[in-house]
Motif scaffolding. Structure first.
Motif, PDB file in Angstrom:
ATOM      1  N   THR A   4       0.828  -1.204   0.000  1.00 14.46           N
ATOM      2  CA  THR A   4       0.000   0.000   0.000  1.00 14.46           C
ATOM      3  C   THR A   4       0.860   1.250   0.000  1.00 14.46           C
ATOM      4  N   ALA A   5       1.957   1.222   0.739  1.00 10.81           N
ATOM      5  CA  ALA A   5       2.864   2.367   0.772  1.00 10.81           C
ATOM      6  C   ALA A   5       3.483   2.607  -0.605  1.00 10.81           C
ATOM      7  N   GLU A   6       3.816   1.533  -1.312  1.00 10.80           N
ATOM      8  CA  GLU A   6       4.353   1.684  -2.661  1.00 10.80           C
ATOM      9  C   GLU A   6       3.319   2.309  -3.588  1.00 10.80           C
ATOM     10  N   LEU A   7       2.069   1.904  -3.417  1.00 11.59           N
ATOM     11  CA  LEU A   7       1.002   2.486  -4.227  1.00 11.59           C
ATOM     12  C   LEU A   7       0.865   3.974  -3.937  1.00 11.59           C
ATOM     13  N   GLU A   8       1.007   4.354  -2.669  1.00 11.17           N
ATOM     14  CA  GLU A   8       0.890   5.761  -2.303  1.00 11.17           C
ATOM     15  C   GLU A   8       2.025   6.570  -2.923  1.00 11.17           C
ATOM     16  N   ILE A   9       3.235   6.014  -2.936  1.00 14.25           N
ATOM     17  CA  ILE A   9       4.355   6.708  -3.558  1.00 14.25           C
ATOM     18  C   ILE A   9       4.084   6.891  -5.044  1.00 14.25           C
ATOM     19  N   ALA A  16       2.261  14.830  -8.086  1.00 16.85           N
ATOM     20  CA  ALA A  16       3.241  15.910  -7.943  1.00 16.85           C
ATOM     21  C   ALA A  16       3.937  16.242  -9.255  1.00 16.85           C
ATOM     22  N   GLY A  17       4.014  15.274 -10.159  1.00 19.50           N
ATOM     23  CA  GLY A  17       4.620  15.520 -11.461  1.00 19.50           C
ATOM     24  C   GLY A  17       6.100  15.248 -11.553  1.00 19.50           C
ATOM     25  N   SER A  18       6.746  14.892 -10.439  1.00 16.81           N
ATOM     26  CA  SER A  18       8.170  14.568 -10.469  1.00 16.81           C
ATOM     27  C   SER A  18       8.541  13.774  -9.233  1.00 16.81           C
ATOM     28  N   LEU A  19       9.654  13.063  -9.321  1.00 15.09           N
ATOM     29  CA  LEU A  19      10.117  12.276  -8.185  1.00 15.09           C
ATOM     30  C   LEU A  19      10.541  13.182  -7.032  1.00 15.09           C
ATOM     31  N   SER A  20      11.223  14.270  -7.351  1.00 17.29           N
ATOM     32  CA  SER A  20      11.715  15.144  -6.287  1.00 17.29           C
ATOM     33  C   SER A  20      10.564  15.831  -5.559  1.00 17.29           C
ATOM     34  N   ALA A  21       9.547  16.275  -6.306  1.00 13.37           N
ATOM     35  CA  ALA A  21       8.402  16.929  -5.672  1.00 13.37           C
ATOM     36  C   ALA A  21       7.648  15.947  -4.786  1.00 13.37           C
ATOM     37  N   ALA A  22       7.461  14.725  -5.273  1.00 16.81           N
ATOM     38  CA  ALA A  22       6.791  13.715  -4.462  1.00 16.81           C
ATOM     39  C   ALA A  22       7.605  13.397  -3.217  1.00 16.81           C
ATOM     40  N   GLY A  23       8.922  13.345  -3.376  1.00 18.81           N
ATOM     41  CA  GLY A  23       9.781  13.071  -2.228  1.00 18.81           C
ATOM     42  C   GLY A  23       9.673  14.139  -1.163  1.00 18.81           C
ATOM     43  N   ARG A  24       9.626  15.403  -1.593  1.00 11.37           N
ATOM     44  CA  ARG A  24       9.486  16.495  -0.622  1.00 11.37           C
ATOM     45  C   ARG A  24       8.169  16.389   0.136  1.00 11.37           C
ATOM     46  N   GLU A  25       7.095  16.042  -0.577  1.00 10.45           N
ATOM     47  CA  GLU A  25       5.791  15.922   0.074  1.00 10.45           C
ATOM     48  C   GLU A  25       5.768  14.787   1.086  1.00 10.45           C
ATOM     49  N   MET A  26       6.524  13.725   0.821  1.00  9.05           N
ATOM     50  CA  MET A  26       6.474  12.536   1.675  1.00  9.05           C
ATOM     51  C   MET A  26       7.660  12.436   2.619  1.00  9.05           C
ATOM     52  N   ALA A  90     -10.924  16.059   8.388  1.00 15.37           N
ATOM     53  CA  ALA A  90     -10.245  16.045   7.100  1.00 15.37           C
ATOM     54  C   ALA A  90      -8.752  16.197   7.329  1.00 15.37           C
ATOM     55  N   ARG A  91      -7.977  15.327   6.698  1.00 21.37           N
ATOM     56  CA  ARG A  91      -6.527  15.366   6.856  1.00 21.37           C
ATOM     57  C   ARG A  91      -5.853  15.208   5.502  1.00 21.37           C
ATOM     58  N   GLY A  92      -4.577  15.584   5.461  1.00 18.00           N
ATOM     59  CA  GLY A  92      -3.808  15.421   4.241  1.00 18.00           C
ATOM     60  C   GLY A  92      -3.898  16.636   3.350  1.00 18.00           C
ATOM     61  N   THR A  93      -3.725  16.411   2.044  1.00 13.94           N
ATOM     62  CA  THR A  93      -3.780  17.482   1.052  1.00 13.94           C
ATOM     63  C   THR A  93      -4.976  17.267   0.130  1.00 13.94           C
ATOM     64  N   LEU A  94      -5.739  18.325  -0.079  1.00 10.29           N
ATOM     65  CA  LEU A  94      -6.881  18.298  -0.980  1.00 10.29           C
ATOM     66  C   LEU A  94      -6.485  19.064  -2.237  1.00 10.29           C
ATOM     67  N   LYS A  95      -6.432  18.364  -3.366  1.00  7.42           N
ATOM     68  CA  LYS A  95      -6.008  18.969  -4.623  1.00  7.42           C
ATOM     69  C   LYS A  95      -7.238  19.275  -5.465  1.00  7.42           C
ATOM     70  N   ILE A  96      -7.427  20.549  -5.796  1.00  7.04           N
ATOM     71  CA  ILE A  96      -8.643  21.028  -6.445  1.00  7.04           C
ATOM     72  C   ILE A  96      -8.285  21.748  -7.741  1.00  7.04           C
ATOM     73  N   SER A  97      -9.079  21.516  -8.775  1.00  6.70           N
ATOM     74  CA  SER A  97      -8.990  22.282 -10.009  1.00  6.70           C
ATOM     75  C   SER A  97     -10.250  23.133 -10.136  1.00  6.70           C
ATOM     76  N   ALA A  98     -10.093  24.395 -10.562  1.00  2.00           N
ATOM     77  CA  ALA A  98     -11.239  25.286 -10.718  1.00  2.00           C
ATOM     78  C   ALA A  98     -10.988  26.244 -11.864  1.00  2.00           C
ATOM     79  N   PRO A  99     -12.056  26.751 -12.513  1.00  2.00           N
ATOM     80  CA  PRO A  99     -11.881  27.760 -13.552  1.00  2.00           C
ATOM     81  C   PRO A  99     -11.209  29.005 -12.972  1.00  2.00           C
ATOM     82  N   THR A 100     -10.436  29.686 -13.792  1.00  3.46           N
ATOM     83  CA  THR A 100      -9.605  30.784 -13.296  1.00  3.46           C
ATOM     84  C   THR A 100     -10.414  31.863 -12.584  1.00  3.46           C
ATOM     85  N   SER A 101     -11.391  32.446 -13.278  1.00 11.38           N
ATOM     86  CA  SER A 101     -12.142  33.552 -12.681  1.00 11.38           C
ATOM     87  C   SER A 101     -12.986  33.085 -11.508  1.00 11.38           C
ATOM     88  N   PHE A 102     -13.708  31.993 -11.697  1.00  8.78           N
ATOM     89  CA  PHE A 102     -14.563  31.518 -10.611  1.00  8.78           C
ATOM     90  C   PHE A 102     -13.727  31.126  -9.400  1.00  8.78           C
TER      91      PHE A 102
END
Length: 310
Positions: A4-9, A16-26, A90-102
């Protein structure tokens, strides 16, 4: 390290889009992240990610695997929340996409109150007028203003979207006010930033489609907003966008018997899964309570909208 931990990584690297960014988060080094990914791929006997020095991309197998991993991790989070009686937190990080103006006008001003109510939660808000791939880009949910087609995603309608034809008083003083839809052909109209037709509904259910023509074209909805306020022409705008200007008389509702299609709404869209993470459910409920059933932007004189949005 558990499977499960491997799946989370793996999921975190995609998000995150990169190994280094994911590493910093974890809290892991890029080398450790890379090693765990290789171990996962070796165990599965297939490559999940194409990696270069600048970016990563999912392989075809990785795409299907990622969709299922997201569902698995959501189910694990839900199970842990149930067992540990954390269902209201609620825990962790919530990643949200939204239209720019709204997102700028009606999501960002309300994030502080939500985070204060859930201090163990952090939010990653990405603003874009493009429809992101929620699963591939690792978003927990997206806010979309659209008439949504059938898809593998789940959508909850948060509010109706009212779109009106509007113009500035200065423009109408110079060019006159249209009395019918046909009159629009003689006016300066501002085409939508996405190039779509104006689909209007009038009295008795009458419907017309027309392509507005005017002196300005742009890929920015916010530029169009400023242009119509400045008196450049007539535009079709949502009340969430120009409610304050209408209330103050800076814009005038023209052809009041005609409106845009009522099938378009404000939605929260999230991956289809049996178990919805607590953080996603709480945020969607928060937005639904905030916006509906009568959105505050349709009553700007009776709300803090005018000052909060500016």
């Amino acid at each position: 390290m558990t499977p499960t931990a491997e799946l989370e990584i793996f999921a975190r690297v995609v998000s995150a889009g990169s190994l280094s960014a994911a590493g910093r988060e974890m809290g892991l080094s890029p080398a450790v992240v890379s090693k765990r990914l290789r171990k996962l791929e070796d165990r599965l006997g297939t490559r999940l990610l194409q990696r270069t020095t600048r970016q990563i991309a999912l392989t075809e197998a990785g795409q299907g695997f990622h969709e299922r991993v997201v569902a698995i991790l959501a189910a694990v989070e839900e199970a842990e929340s149930f067992v540990s009686r954390r269902s209201a937190q609620a825990r962790g990080t919530l990643k949200i996409s939204a239209p720019t103006s709204f997102g700028r006008m009606h999501v960002a001003p309300h994030l502080t109150a939500f985070m204060e109510a859930h201090p163990d939660l952090s939010i990653n808000l990405a603003l874009s007028d493009e429809f992101v791939d929620i699963v591939a880009d690792g978003f927990d949910l997206a806010i979309r203003i659209a008439e949504l087609p059938d898809s593998s995603l789940v959508a909850r309608r948060l509010a109706d979207v009212e779109r009106l034809l509007v113009a500035a008083p200065d423009y109408l003083a110079k060019h006159g006010e249209p009395k019918s839809v046909d009159d629009l052909a003689q006016h300066l109209c501002l085409p939508p930033h996405n190039g779509e037709l104006w689909r209007l509904e009038g009295p008795d259910g009458a419907a017309v489609s027309l392509r507005p023509d005017g002196p300005l074209s742009t890929n920015s909805s916010e530029v169009l907003r400023e242009a119509v306020i400045a008196g450049t022409g007539i535009a079709l705008r949502s009340t969430w966008d120009i409610g304050s200007e209408l209330a103050r008389g800076e814009l005038v509702h023209v052809l009041p018997d005609w409106r845009a299609s009522r099938h378009i709404g404000l939605h929260a869209v999230y991956p289809s899964r049996r178990f919805l993470p607590v953080k996603v459910r709480l945020f969607i409920d928060y937005l639904a309570d905030l916006y509906g059933p009568e959105p505050y932007w349709d009553h700007p004189r009776n709300s803090e909208y005018s000052t909060a949005a500016e």
